[in-house]
Scaffold this active site. Structure first.
Site, short mmCIF file in Angstrom:
data_model
loop_
_atom_site.label_atom_id
_atom_site.label_comp_id
_atom_site.label_asym_id
_atom_site.label_seq_id
_atom_site.Cartn_x
_atom_site.Cartn_y
_atom_site.Cartn_z
N SER A 164 -0.94 -0.29 -2.57
CA SER A 164 -1.42 0.48 -3.68
C SER A 164 -1.67 -0.39 -4.92
O SER A 164 -1.02 -1.47 -4.84
CB SER A 164 -0.47 1.68 -3.87
OG SER A 164 -0.84 2.19 -5.14
N TYR A 216 7.48 5.92 -5.70
CA TYR A 216 6.13 5.44 -4.66
C TYR A 216 5.90 4.00 -5.21
O TYR A 216 5.70 3.12 -4.28
CB TYR A 216 5.20 6.39 -5.15
CG TYR A 216 3.94 6.07 -4.54
CD1 TYR A 216 3.70 6.46 -3.19
CD2 TYR A 216 2.95 5.46 -5.17
CE1 TYR A 216 2.55 6.42 -2.70
CE2 TYR A 216 1.72 5.02 -4.32
CZ TYR A 216 1.50 5.67 -3.26
OH TYR A 216 -0.06 5.54 -2.60
#
Ligand code: NAD
Length: 248
Positions: free
Chosen positions: A135, A148
């Site tokens: 990401s 995350y």
């Protein structure tokens, strides 16, 4: 001629979102695709539609990986590619993040990626490819998604180490690092792109949220011979978000 003709590729988290688009594109490019997910109904329906195979796979469970890889080898005789795409996102400030939630995000995003590499690589054809889904929070921080972001940084680290360790067999390992992409994950409250459009117009230099099909095209590039001399790298696909700070 497809760019993945004759290759067997496992895509995790492929029942919907970016994984679904990767499965669709890879199948259209001639791959024998294995759709792997915990959403069995959606995964099976997609596999049926695109002529793929479905396997139930919770990426955080080593037994599931062993069973899935054995089933794929049994049915297809080989594995040439893996896209570690499955992931989950939870929102909490770090100081408010319950340990259970932190560990569940680690289990799926980080352990899932590790187990994918560990279980599939030994069975993979030399010259195969692994694409890990990190990401842009694997390369930069973002408030409210600490667990995350930590796991996505770990995915970038796993990618680099796996690339070094598997290069001798010609197996290339790279990571995609998407910014905001229009999937169920980026609209947990069910808001459509029309509701979030103004937000992304302001925040992202290219003025819009990304489309899962765009990430699928990057994953295809990294899974085929077009990227034959590239390994160990994170590839940002974010409409310019990480390029720097806009002042207008
Ligand atoms: P999504 O929620 O639509 O898809 C995620 C898929 O992973 C789902 O099909 C889900 O069932 C599956 N999954 C979840 N837990 C699993 C498990 N334990 N085992 C197997 N499958 C599991 O979201 P998406 O946007 O398509 O996400 C795909 C990947 O892209 C994720 O790794 C995510 O972290 C990453 N990502 C997404 C964005 C975004 O803005 N959407 C941005 C950067 C990175």
């Amino acid at each position: 001629m497809g760019r993945l003709d004759g290759r067997v590729v496992i895509v995790t988290g492929a029942a919907r979102g970016q994984g679904e688009q990767e499965a669709r594109l890879f199948a259209a490019e001639g791959a024998e695709v294995v759709v792997a997910d915990v959403l069995d109904d959606q995964g099976e329906a997609l596999a049926k539609e695109i002529g793929a195979r479905y396997v139930h796979l919770d990426v955080g469970r080593e037994d599931d990986w062993r069973g899935a890889v054995a089933a794929v080898k049994d049915a297809c005789g080989r594995v040439d590619g893996l896209v570690n795409n499955a992931g989950i996102l939870r929102f909490h400030a770090l100081l408010d993040t319950p340990l259970d939630e932190f560990m569940e995000v680690v289990r799926v995003n980080q352990v899932g990626c590790f187990l994918g590499i560990k279980t599939v690589a030994p069975e993979m054809t030399d010259g195969g490819t692994i694409v890990n889904t990190a990401s842009y929070t694997g390369l930069a921080g973002m408030a409210a998604v600490g667990a995350y972001a930590a796991t996505k940084h770990a995915v970038v680290g796993l990618t680099r180490v796996a690339a070094l360790e598997l290069a001798g067999r010609g197996i290339r390992v790279n990571a995609v690092c998407p910014g905001a992409v229009d999937t169920a994950m980026s609209r947990p409250d069910g808001a459509g792109p029309e509701a979030t459009g103004a937000f992304y117009r302001r925040l992202v230099p290219l003025g819009r949220i990304g489309r899962p099909e765009e990430v699928a095209r990057l994953a295809l590039f990294l899974s085929c011979d077009d990227s034959s001399y590239i390994t160990g790298q994170p590839f940002v696909i974010d409409g310019g978000w990480l390029a720097g700070v806009s002042i207008s």
